[in-house]
Scaffold this motif. Structure first.
Motif, PDB file in Angstrom:
ATOM      1  N   THR A 190       1.804 -13.345 -13.667  1.00 36.15           N
ATOM      2  CA  THR A 190       2.247 -12.210 -13.533  1.00 36.15           C
ATOM      3  C   THR A 190       1.381 -11.137 -13.668  1.00 36.15           C
ATOM      4  OG1 THR A 190       4.478 -12.755 -14.672  1.00 36.15           O
ATOM      5  CG2 THR A 190       4.158 -10.326 -14.280  1.00 36.15           C
ATOM      6  N   ASP A 241       0.987  -5.086 -12.697  1.00 36.31           N
ATOM      7  CA  ASP A 241       1.944  -4.190 -11.742  1.00 36.31           C
ATOM      8  C   ASP A 241       3.336  -4.872 -11.633  1.00 36.31           C
ATOM      9  OD1 ASP A 241       1.402  -6.252 -10.012  1.00 36.31           O
ATOM     10  OD2 ASP A 241       0.884  -4.814  -8.294  1.00 36.31           O
ATOM     11  N   GLY A 242       3.556  -5.962 -12.191  1.00 37.45           N
ATOM     12  CA  GLY A 242       4.801  -6.780 -12.218  1.00 37.45           C
ATOM     13  C   GLY A 242       4.675  -7.754 -11.169  1.00 37.45           C
ATOM     14  N   SER A 243       4.115  -7.713 -10.122  1.00 36.00           N
ATOM     15  CA  SER A 243       4.019  -8.582  -9.068  1.00 36.00           C
ATOM     16  C   SER A 243       3.568 -10.131  -9.642  1.00 36.00           C
ATOM     17  CB  SER A 243       3.338  -8.259  -7.901  1.00 36.00           C
ATOM     18  OG  SER A 243       1.889  -8.242  -8.446  1.00 36.00           O
TER      19      SER A 243
END
Length: 125
Positions: free
Chosen positions: A47, A50-52
């Motif tokens: 992960t 930025d959360g992606s």
């Protein structure tokens, strides 16, 4: 699409092992000569800040002529690890200990910080 690409995708028999951030895929596949072999794929999720997320995959191919030796060595290695270190997952124990220690230190710092303030009444101002 090449024949090899089609055969790579054709699964005869499959099993999945989910293990936290890792997933293991065990697949029986067929060769062009219609013989079987096994692929073992490790897929690990990463992960980003930025959360992606993305996955990294590693694959091994195991052919019938290697099954016996592979099984014997894997069994020997797993017995060695379990005999020497037991079944407890040490990293999980350390994570629990770290979290406990972190929370205790956080409480100590909060207590120490609040104790250093002087109790002031608004009447004194």
């Amino acid at each position: 699409m090449r024949d090899n690409d089609m055969l790579e995708r054709e699964e005869i028999f499959s099993k999945v092992l989910r293990a936290g951030r890792r997933t293991y895929f065990f697949d029986v596949r067929a060769t062009k000569a219609d013989d079987y072999y096994i692929t073992i794929t490790e897929s690990k999720k990463f992960t980003e800040e930025d959360g992606s997320f993305h996955f990294k995959k590693h694959k091994i191919y195991l052919y019938k002529e290697d099954f016996s030796a592979f099984k014997d060595i894997l069994e020997e290695m797993t017995h060695f690890v379990l005999d020497k270190k037991g079944e407890e997952v040490i990293s999980e124990r350390h994570q629990k200990d770290f979290k406990k220690m972190f929370n205790e230190n956080k409480e100590e710092k909060t207590t120490t910080a609040t104790e250093s303030f002087t109790d002031v009444s608004f009447d004194d101002i």
